[in-house]
Design a protein around this motif. Structure first.
Motif, PDB file in Angstrom:
ATOM      1  N   ARG A  28      31.838  40.754  33.502  1.00 15.25           N
ATOM      2  CA  ARG A  28      32.059  39.347  32.652  1.00 15.25           C
ATOM      3  C   ARG A  28      31.936  39.930  31.172  1.00 15.25           C
ATOM      4  NH1 ARG A  28      34.612  33.448  33.412  1.00 15.25           N
ATOM      5  NH2 ARG A  28      36.420  34.828  34.383  1.00 15.25           N
ATOM      6  N   LYS A  33      37.649  44.568  32.270  1.00 16.85           N
ATOM      7  CA  LYS A  33      38.825  43.311  33.092  1.00 16.85           C
ATOM      8  C   LYS A  33      39.353  43.768  34.907  1.00 16.85           C
ATOM      9  CE  LYS A  33      40.733  45.003  28.096  1.00 16.85           C
ATOM     10  NZ  LYS A  33      39.522  46.058  27.713  1.00 16.85           N
ATOM     11  N   SER A  58      38.798  38.522  34.165  1.00 15.93           N
ATOM     12  CA  SER A  58      38.239  38.801  33.891  1.00 15.93           C
ATOM     13  C   SER A  58      36.406  38.852  34.936  1.00 15.93           C
ATOM     14  CB  SER A  58      37.776  38.086  32.540  1.00 15.93           C
ATOM     15  OG  SER A  58      39.228  37.682  32.102  1.00 15.93           O
TER      16      SER A  58
END
Length: 592
Positions: A28, A33, A58
């Motif tokens: 993260r 992504k 995320s």
């Protein structure tokens, strides 16, 4: 994808409680992504952290049915984004499944953050049998020769250090895959104190290196003195401003241009100064352009000496002055021959090609006025989009390209993959996302997974992703389509199905000729027929709408239009197109 696979009863965000939470937190913090994976018990702790610590967002997980696709999807994503997504491989067995795809990404110089697992390293924590066969002392040794860096952290703090270093290495030019192996025992260790995670922006990769003033001046002198310069554009970024500077450099210098169909689109192929259509091998016309040049500037051209070998075996006698701008030598090692044979170079420049062009263009603009393109007719060298003579009853491989060009019109397509039967002389590339290049290491099964990764990166972009796949490549990678269907990743998959491992038929023919044996037997052990594979059924079994076999061009056009409607609605679609065996540009065979 935001509402897909959301965890329930997730507690409010809290402090990291387990070592695997540290690894998840690092993804993260690094702004990863997506993370593709095929589940495995060796990283069950990390999997829990992705779900119940991060909430599967995320990064968002993408479930795959084979480790080969796990890596290929990350590869395809990087081709578009020029940045890594993560992928996870289960223990030594999952890693061995994914090795070919890692090698493809390595040869393609794409950034991938691959995570793996081993152990428990502590023998006391291993279950009988299964944990022993899935534990390796040096798992990174399996792929160390075709990754930029690998690590196996031994503490929660070391996970932070290792993942920062891995990301930095992957995103430092020249790009490449990296690997971090997480000890299963460490993952499931409860934290007894907080772990400090610094701001990753203070550990970012350095900017791509530029040329020295002396190198820049020497190259400008060579171009200024040249009467017939030739620019070879090889690897290049997806940035539009870099594309525009390449065009401006060519138009100011008057140079002729060649590009390769192995690489992503780097220059408009219907530009009048693009001397011949992009291809795998040099055509007779391309050879004339090369031998007529007094200066050849390679902007990170892959296999430069292989380029010259198509002209003469004595490449050191090349008459033209040669400049080569590349950082690729930083990745060369003694295990893989993907560094290729040694080219003759009069001016080697250790710099990023796009960075150097940004330096070079204003220097040349000050040095001399815009030059005419002496070797250009002022028109595109691409051929008219015309079908083969018997298109009403059959499909030649080149007809697939013609059909896509006719149908494209003003639509924006991103061509994720092509077969080695792709002609390249009809379908022009107009921008950096028009074509995403070859699979890198020529490993079968790459095409479907790479296409899924391209679709992921292009999702909601307004562009339709199109992929032309060989039947052998598709058959080995078919289960990647399940991930496309599950996550609604739209792409039009066209299988250019010649019902054969046809490239190898040609190799068997070459051997037979050398040995004065019957070429009529080249098909034995090569044909994929009797029974025929039902690719449409295989696609539908993965949840993808499909049709075929399509056996003539009018039906192919109609199928493509139907498929594009589905793709534009956000879903994948497959067409099985039966093509006549053959290649528009036959590949080279040893001994020829």
């Amino acid at each position: 994808m935001k509402d897909l696979e959301r965890p329930v009863n997730k507690a409010a965000p809290n402090d990291m409680g387990w070592a695997s939470d540290v690894a998840a937190e690092m993804l993260r913090k690094l702004n990863i992504k997506y993370v593709s994976l095929n589940p495995g018990a060796s990283y069950r702790g990390f999997h829990d952290s992705l779900v119940n610590y991060l909430g599967n967002g995320s990064p968002q997980m993408l479930l795959c049915l084979h480790e080969d696709h796990v890596v290929a999807i990350a590869h395809g994503y990087a081709k578009v984004a020029d940045e890594p997504m993560a992928c996870v491989l289960h223990s030594n067995v999952g890693l061995m499944h994914g090795l070919m795809a890692v090698f493809n990404a390595w040869c393609d110089r794409m950034p991938i953050l691959a995570l793996g697992a081993t152990g428990p390293v502590d023998a006391e924590r291993r279950r009988p049998w299964i944990d022993w066969i899935h534990t390796a002392k040096d798992q990174g040794a399996l792929l160390r020769n075709f990754t930029k860096w690998d690590d196996e952290p031994r503490s929660p703090a070391a996970i932070v250090e290792g993942m920062l270093k891995a990301y930095q290495m992957a995103t430092t030019p020249p790009y490449g895959p990296v690997y971090v192996c997480l000890d299963a025992g460490l993952q499931e260790t409860k934290l007894d104190r907080s772990v400090y995670v610094p701001d990753p922006s203070r550990f970012r990769a350095a900017d791509a290196p530029s040329a020295s003033e002396a190198q820049l001046s020497a190259l400008a002198d060579l171009i200024a003195a040249a009467k017939k310069p030739l620019f070879l554009f090889g690897r290049g970024s997806r940035k539009q401003d870099a594309w525009d500077r390449r065009v401006a450099l060519v138009e100011h210098s008057g140079a002729a241009v060649l590009t390769s169909i192995r690489e992503r689109s780097v220059f408009p192929t219907d530009h009048p100064q693009h001397a011949v259509p992009p291809s795998y091998w040099l055509s007779p016309k391309a050879k004339e352009v090369v031998t007529d040049s007094d200066l050849i500037v390679s902007f990170d051209w892959v296999d430069l000496n292989g380029f010259f070998l198509q002209i003469s075996k004595k490449t050191a006698d090349t008459k033209a002055k040669v400049a080569h701008v590349s950082l690729d030598h930083a990745l060369h090692n003694g295990w893989s021959m993907d560094y290729f044979s040694l080219p003759p170079i009069d001016l080697p420049v250790a710099a990023d090609a796009d960075v150097l062009i940004a330096q070079l263009l204003p220097v040349l603009q000050k040095r001399f006025a815009k030059r005419p393109a002496s070797r250009s007719t002022g028109k595109s060298t691409l051929a008219p989009a015309e079908y083969s003579a018997n298109s009403a009853t059959e499909i030649m491989p080149r007809d697939v390209e013609v059909a896509l060009q006719k149908i494209r019109g003003t639509r924006k397509f991103s061509l994720a993959h092509t077969t080695i039967g792709w002609a390249g002389d009809v379908y022009p590339f107009h921008d950096p996302l028009d074509f995403l290049g070859h699979d890198g290491g020529a490993g079968l099964a790459a095409g479907p997974g790479i296409t899924v990764g391209v679709s992921l990166a292009m999702k909601d972009s307004g562009r339709s992703v199109v992929s032309v796949l060989g039947d052998g490549d598709f058959m080995q990678g078919v289960s990647a389509l399940w991930t496309a269907a599950h996550y609604s990743l739209p792409a039009l998959y066209i299988v250019s199905n010649n019902r054969s491992n046809f490239n190898d038929e040609l190799h068997q023919e070459a051997v037979a000729k050398i040995r004065a044996r019957p070429v009529e037997n080249r098909w034995i052990g090569q044909r994929i027929d009797h029974p025929q594979l039902d690719f449409a059924a295989l696609a539908r079994a993965q949840g993808v709408e499909a049709e075929g076999p399509v056996k003539n061009v009018p039906d192919l056009e109609a199928a493509i239009l139907r498929g594009l409607k589905v793709v534009e609605q956000g879903q994948p679609y497959l067409i099985d197109a039966h093509v006549v065996p053959g290649y528009a540009t036959p590949p080279l065979a040893r001994g020829e």
